[in-house]
Design a protein around this motif. Structure first.
Motif, PDB file in Angstrom:
ATOM      1  N   THR A   1       0.833  -1.210   0.000  1.00  0.00           N
ATOM      2  CA  THR A   1       0.000   0.000   0.000  1.00  0.00           C
ATOM      3  C   THR A   1       0.867   1.259   0.000  1.00  0.00           C
ATOM      4  N   ASN A   2       2.015   1.192   0.667  1.00  0.00           N
ATOM      5  CA  ASN A   2       2.891   2.365   0.669  1.00  0.00           C
ATOM      6  C   ASN A   2       3.463   2.624  -0.720  1.00  0.00           C
ATOM      7  N   PHE A   3       3.775   1.549  -1.442  1.00  0.00           N
ATOM      8  CA  PHE A   3       4.243   1.679  -2.826  1.00  0.00           C
ATOM      9  C   PHE A   3       3.156   2.308  -3.697  1.00  0.00           C
ATOM     10  N   ILE A   4       1.930   1.834  -3.556  1.00  0.00           N
ATOM     11  CA  ILE A   4       0.807   2.346  -4.351  1.00  0.00           C
ATOM     12  C   ILE A   4       0.586   3.833  -4.073  1.00  0.00           C
ATOM     13  N   LEU A   5       0.544   4.214  -2.791  1.00  0.00           N
ATOM     14  CA  LEU A   5       0.311   5.614  -2.436  1.00  0.00           C
ATOM     15  C   LEU A   5       1.480   6.503  -2.877  1.00  0.00           C
ATOM     16  N   THR A   6       2.693   5.956  -2.846  1.00  0.00           N
ATOM     17  CA  THR A   6       3.855   6.709  -3.318  1.00  0.00           C
ATOM     18  C   THR A   6       3.729   7.016  -4.811  1.00  0.00           C
ATOM     19  N   LYS A   7       3.325   6.020  -5.595  1.00  0.00           N
ATOM     20  CA  LYS A   7       3.160   6.230  -7.040  1.00  0.00           C
ATOM     21  C   LYS A   7       2.022   7.221  -7.321  1.00  0.00           C
ATOM     22  N   MET A   8       0.960   7.131  -6.549  1.00  0.00           N
ATOM     23  CA  MET A   8      -0.157   8.069  -6.719  1.00  0.00           C
ATOM     24  C   MET A   8       0.290   9.494  -6.399  1.00  0.00           C
TER      25      MET A   8
ATOM     26  N   PHE B   1      -6.458  -9.321  16.429  1.00  0.00           N
ATOM     27  CA  PHE B   1      -6.794  -8.728  15.139  1.00  0.00           C
ATOM     28  C   PHE B   1      -8.245  -8.258  15.108  1.00  0.00           C
ATOM     29  N   GLU B   2      -9.129  -9.011  15.766  1.00  0.00           N
ATOM     30  CA  GLU B   2     -10.550  -8.656  15.794  1.00  0.00           C
ATOM     31  C   GLU B   2     -10.788  -7.332  16.515  1.00  0.00           C
ATOM     32  N   ASP B   3      -9.843  -6.889  17.348  1.00  0.00           N
ATOM     33  CA  ASP B   3      -9.975  -5.626  18.089  1.00  0.00           C
ATOM     34  C   ASP B   3      -9.584  -4.408  17.260  1.00  0.00           C
ATOM     35  N   VAL B   4      -8.946  -4.638  16.110  1.00  0.00           N
ATOM     36  CA  VAL B   4      -8.381  -3.541  15.313  1.00  0.00           C
ATOM     37  C   VAL B   4      -9.359  -3.108  14.226  1.00  0.00           C
ATOM     38  N   TYR B   5      -9.734  -1.838  14.233  1.00  0.00           N
ATOM     39  CA  TYR B   5     -10.577  -1.297  13.178  1.00  0.00           C
ATOM     40  C   TYR B   5      -9.722  -1.150  11.917  1.00  0.00           C
ATOM     41  N   THR B   6     -10.202  -1.673  10.795  1.00  0.00           N
ATOM     42  CA  THR B   6      -9.403  -1.613   9.560  1.00  0.00           C
ATOM     43  C   THR B   6     -10.188  -0.982   8.417  1.00  0.00           C
ATOM     44  N   GLU B   7      -9.491  -0.175   7.674  1.00  0.00           N
ATOM     45  CA  GLU B   7     -10.051   0.491   6.496  1.00  0.00           C
ATOM     46  C   GLU B   7      -8.916   0.619   5.484  1.00  0.00           C
ATOM     47  N   GLY B   8      -9.195   0.339   4.212  1.00  0.00           N
ATOM     48  CA  GLY B   8      -8.132   0.305   3.215  1.00  0.00           C
ATOM     49  C   GLY B   8      -7.998   1.577   2.405  1.00  0.00           C
ATOM     50  N   ILE B   9      -7.271   1.466   1.287  1.00  0.00           N
ATOM     51  CA  ILE B   9      -6.941   2.644   0.472  1.00  0.00           C
ATOM     52  C   ILE B   9      -7.670   2.664  -0.874  1.00  0.00           C
ATOM     53  N   THR B  10      -8.611   1.753  -1.083  1.00  0.00           N
ATOM     54  CA  THR B  10      -9.228   1.609  -2.398  1.00  0.00           C
ATOM     55  C   THR B  10     -10.032   2.841  -2.822  1.00  0.00           C
ATOM     56  N   LYS B  11     -10.437   3.664  -1.863  1.00  0.00           N
ATOM     57  CA  LYS B  11     -11.249   4.844  -2.204  1.00  0.00           C
ATOM     58  C   LYS B  11     -10.411   6.115  -2.365  1.00  0.00           C
ATOM     59  N   ILE B  12      -9.105   6.016  -2.126  1.00  0.00           N
ATOM     60  CA  ILE B  12      -8.241   7.193  -2.262  1.00  0.00           C
ATOM     61  C   ILE B  12      -8.044   7.503  -3.748  1.00  0.00           C
ATOM     62  N   THR B  13      -8.174   8.783  -4.109  1.00  0.00           N
ATOM     63  CA  THR B  13      -8.044   9.186  -5.510  1.00  0.00           C
ATOM     64  C   THR B  13      -6.871  10.154  -5.682  1.00  0.00           C
ATOM     65  N   ALA B  14      -6.489  10.352  -6.937  1.00  0.00           N
ATOM     66  CA  ALA B  14      -5.431  11.320  -7.243  1.00  0.00           C
ATOM     67  C   ALA B  14      -5.846  12.726  -6.813  1.00  0.00           C
TER      68      ALA B  14
ATOM     69  N   ILE C   1      -0.711  11.527   2.145  1.00  0.00           N
ATOM     70  CA  ILE C   1      -1.650  10.482   2.563  1.00  0.00           C
ATOM     71  C   ILE C   1      -0.905   9.157   2.681  1.00  0.00           C
ATOM     72  N   LYS C   2      -1.010   8.537   3.855  1.00  0.00           N
ATOM     73  CA  LYS C   2      -0.387   7.240   4.122  1.00  0.00           C
ATOM     74  C   LYS C   2      -1.421   6.308   4.759  1.00  0.00           C
ATOM     75  N   LEU C   3      -1.281   5.002   4.510  1.00  0.00           N
ATOM     76  CA  LEU C   3      -2.069   4.025   5.263  1.00  0.00           C
ATOM     77  C   LEU C   3      -1.320   3.795   6.574  1.00  0.00           C
ATOM     78  N   LEU C   4      -1.892   4.276   7.669  1.00  0.00           N
ATOM     79  CA  LEU C   4      -1.208   4.211   8.958  1.00  0.00           C
ATOM     80  C   LEU C   4      -1.904   3.248   9.910  1.00  0.00           C
ATOM     81  N   GLY C   5      -1.100   2.506  10.649  1.00  0.00           N
ATOM     82  CA  GLY C   5      -1.588   1.772  11.797  1.00  0.00           C
ATOM     83  C   GLY C   5      -1.328   2.631  13.015  1.00  0.00           C
TER      84      GLY C   5
ATOM     85  N   VAL D   1      -6.377   0.874  11.750  1.00  0.00           N
ATOM     86  CA  VAL D   1      -5.603   1.028  10.512  1.00  0.00           C
ATOM     87  C   VAL D   1      -6.504   1.710   9.501  1.00  0.00           C
ATOM     88  N   HIS D   2      -6.044   2.832   8.940  1.00  0.00           N
ATOM     89  CA  HIS D   2      -6.813   3.531   7.911  1.00  0.00           C
ATOM     90  C   HIS D   2      -5.931   4.579   7.256  1.00  0.00           C
TER      91      HIS D   2
END
Length: 429
Positions: free
Chosen positions: A165-172, A223-236, A249-253, A266-267
């Motif tokens: 995800t860090n690679f993807i966000l870096t390229k974006m 793991f069940e205690d951790v709220y998780t949200e991904g990067i699929t909705k992040i746009t240029a 913008i970074k995906l941070l824990g 994580v979001h």
């Protein structure tokens, strides 16, 4: 002259990480005796396909498809689990501990959900269960938290725990790519799997946050205690707005030890471009810790890959070898002596970046502001930059607000006819 001590190990799995462990052990052969006081010999490797595995090793006789060849061999003192998945890895690890063997693993899925049970088995048998490679690959972090930073009350940890995800966000960010194009590039370069769900939805990072938070706060987080949200909705467009605001913008824990309980999430987040984590790019990972004595400290490096992960695994093997030689296995086991509640995500406070398309007419901004105010959301900043005929794009930055109040406001705004679309909602660190 005293006889040279040889510590024999067995390994479960010979995939990417297992192959890396094999290579690193080979490269360390000449230095083992002066470095450890003993030699490490890989006696057996459990595999699914003997023919395929035999081509990877110098001595094909060490590969087997029979787990009992490892579990029932009294000469094998350390078992390295690098097969991945929850089962049969869980049963194999427990069987090895009960057979009086020490265990080293890189299995974040297992440690994040079943760590308590496995560590209890290790304690019961007076053996080591080490898992440095389960968080941030080659970056030393579990051992520093449990040992080097043990004099601290760690209050917060945050980091970039997933290289894909860090690679993807870096390229974006650097090349203006949209998410889909950056993901395809990551897959072409081998950073992302054919099914990238665990990475791009934040699940991989969530498991690592659970493991590290347990060690840092001395209270079990699964793991069940951790709220998780991904990067699929992040746009240029979001990336561009962040840049204009002096942010990245970074995906941070993020995990915090608060009086009301432990926060673990994580979001994606907007983070000030001057923050050390903002400069961590491509497939690199980093972990930023805050302790009462040490204050702020950061660990940076390769978070995944064959050899970086193998570096952590073999480091654990060497630690166990030293413990065997000095007869002190099991000296550092489970450190979760507290029982803290997990804070519900709705009670966690965050600042928010909100981008929306609204009707370009008198009174609309006042209506939006009124909805926020009526739901206890304070606006720190409101910008209107783009107008497209009937609609205008606005960006709202909120002050810190409880997530449940923010969600209430979003639900109302989403149902208003004057709002064409809520394009993005991203937290701000």
């Amino acid at each position: 002259m005293a006889e040279e001590r040889v510590i024999k190990i067995g390994m479960l799995g010979l995939g990417t990480v297992g192959t890396g462990v094999y290579k690193v052990l080979k490269s360390q052969q000449e230095e083992m005796l002066p470095k450890l006081g003993a030699r490490v010999e890989l006696k057996k490797i459990l595999v699914r396909n003997v023919e395929k595995a035999a081509a990877k090793v110098d001595d094909p006789s060490i590969v087997t498809m029979n787990f009992e060849d490892i579990a029932n061999d009294p000469e094998i003192e350390i078992v390295v689990e690098v097969m991945g998945g929850k089962q049969p890895a869980m049963n194999y690890i427990l069987a090895c501990l009960d057979a009086g063997k020490n265990v080293v693993t890189a299995n974040k899925d297992l440690v994040a959900s079943e760590g308590k049970k496995i560590l209890a088995a290790a304690k019961r048998n007076g053996k080591d269960f080490l898992y440095e490679a389960s968080v941030a690959g080659g970056i030393p972090i579990i051992r520093p938290v449990k040992q080097c930073l043990a004099a601290n009350h760690i209050t917060e940890l945050m980091g970039i725990f997933n290289g894909t995800t860090n690679f993807i966000l870096t390229k974006m960010s650097q090349e203006g790519m949209e998410f889909g194009d950056a993901l395809r590039l990551a897959q072409d370069m081998g950073y992302a799997e054919a099914d990238p769900t665990a990475d791009v939805e934040g699940l991989d990072a969530g498991r690592k946050v659970a493991i590290l938070a347990s060690a840092a706060f001395n209270s079990r987080v699964t793991f069940e205690d951790v709220y998780t949200e991904g990067i699929t909705k992040i746009t240029a467009t979001d990336i561009q707005y962040a840049k204009e605001m002096g942010c990245t913008i970074k995906l941070l824990g993020v995990a915090k030890d608060t009086p009301e309980g432990i926060e673990a999430r994580v979001h994606p987040m907007l983070i000030d471009s001057n923050h050390p984590l903002a400069t961590v790019n491509d497939s690199y990972n980093a972990v930023f810790l805050t302790g009462d004595a040490v204050q702020d400290t950061m660990f940076y490096g390769r978070g995944a890959g064959e050899l970086p992960t193998a570096s952590a695994v073999v480091g654990d093997i060497f630690d166990v070898v030293r413990n065997i030689l000095w007869n002190c296995c099991g000296r550092i086991g489970c450190t979760c002596y507290r029982e803290c509640p997990i804070k519900r995500v709705g009670e966690i406070k965050s600042k928010y970046f909100v981008r929306m398309q609204i009707e370009n007419r008198y009174g609309t901004l006042a209506s939006v502001a009124s909805v926020f105010g009526n739901n206890k959301v304070s606006i720190a900043q409101m910008l209107q930059k783009r107008v497209n005929g009937k609609y205008a794009e606005i960006v709202v930055i909120t002050d810190e607000v409880k997530e449940r109040h923010f969600e209430d406001a979003m639900q109302i705004l989403g149902g208003m006819s004057m709002i064409q679309e809520i394009s993005s909602t991203i937290r701000v660190y």
